[in-house]
Design a protein around this motif. Structure first.
Motif, short mmCIF file in Angstrom:
data_model
loop_
_atom_site.label_atom_id
_atom_site.label_comp_id
_atom_site.label_asym_id
_atom_site.label_seq_id
_atom_site.Cartn_x
_atom_site.Cartn_y
_atom_site.Cartn_z
N LYS A 5 0.83 -1.20 0.00
CA LYS A 5 0.00 0.00 0.00
C LYS A 5 0.87 1.25 0.00
O LYS A 5 0.50 2.29 -0.55
CB LYS A 5 -0.89 -0.04 1.24
N ARG A 6 2.04 1.17 0.59
CA ARG A 6 2.96 2.30 0.65
C ARG A 6 3.47 2.71 -0.74
O ARG A 6 3.77 3.86 -0.99
CB ARG A 6 4.13 1.95 1.56
N ASP A 7 3.57 1.76 -1.65
CA ASP A 7 4.06 2.03 -3.00
C ASP A 7 2.98 2.60 -3.92
O ASP A 7 3.28 3.03 -5.02
CB ASP A 7 4.61 0.74 -3.62
N SER A 8 1.74 2.61 -3.47
CA SER A 8 0.63 3.07 -4.29
C SER A 8 0.54 4.59 -4.31
O SER A 8 0.59 5.23 -3.27
CB SER A 8 -0.68 2.50 -3.75
N PRO A 9 0.39 5.19 -5.49
CA PRO A 9 0.24 6.65 -5.55
C PRO A 9 -1.06 7.13 -4.91
O PRO A 9 -1.17 8.28 -4.52
CB PRO A 9 0.26 6.96 -7.04
N ALA A 10 -2.04 6.26 -4.74
CA ALA A 10 -3.30 6.66 -4.12
C ALA A 10 -3.15 6.92 -2.63
O ALA A 10 -3.93 7.67 -2.05
CB ALA A 10 -4.34 5.57 -4.34
N TYR A 11 -2.14 6.34 -2.00
CA TYR A 11 -1.95 6.49 -0.57
C TYR A 11 -0.68 7.27 -0.22
O TYR A 11 -0.16 7.14 0.88
CB TYR A 11 -1.89 5.11 0.10
N LYS A 64 -0.09 10.38 0.47
CA LYS A 64 -0.20 11.35 1.58
C LYS A 64 -0.23 10.66 2.94
O LYS A 64 0.19 11.24 3.93
CB LYS A 64 -1.42 12.23 1.40
N GLU A 65 -0.74 9.45 3.00
CA GLU A 65 -0.79 8.73 4.26
C GLU A 65 0.59 8.30 4.73
O GLU A 65 0.83 8.14 5.92
CB GLU A 65 -1.68 7.50 4.14
#
Length: 42
Positions: free
Chosen positions: A24-30, A32-33
Motif C-alpha cells: 500500500k505504501r508504494d501506491s500513488p493513491a496512498y 499522503k498517508e
C-alpha cells in the motif's frame, strides 16, 4: 484446501493484475498517508 495451497505455491509472486504494487505504501493513491513532512510551517 490442497488445490489452493498448490496454486499459491505455483504462482509465487505473480498476479493477474499487471499494475498492482507490492504494498500500500508504494501506491500513488496512498502517498499522503505515508509521507512524513520534514518541515512544519505555521
Amino acid at each position: 484446501m490442497i488445490a489452493v495451497a498448490t496454486a499459491y505455491t505455483v504462482s509465487g509472486d505473480y498476479s493477474i493484475y499487471r499494475s498492482q504494487v507490492p504494498t500500500k505504501r508504494d501506491s500513488p493513491a496512498y502517498i499522503k498517508e505515508h509521507s512524513v513532512p520534514l518541515f512544519l510551517w505555521n
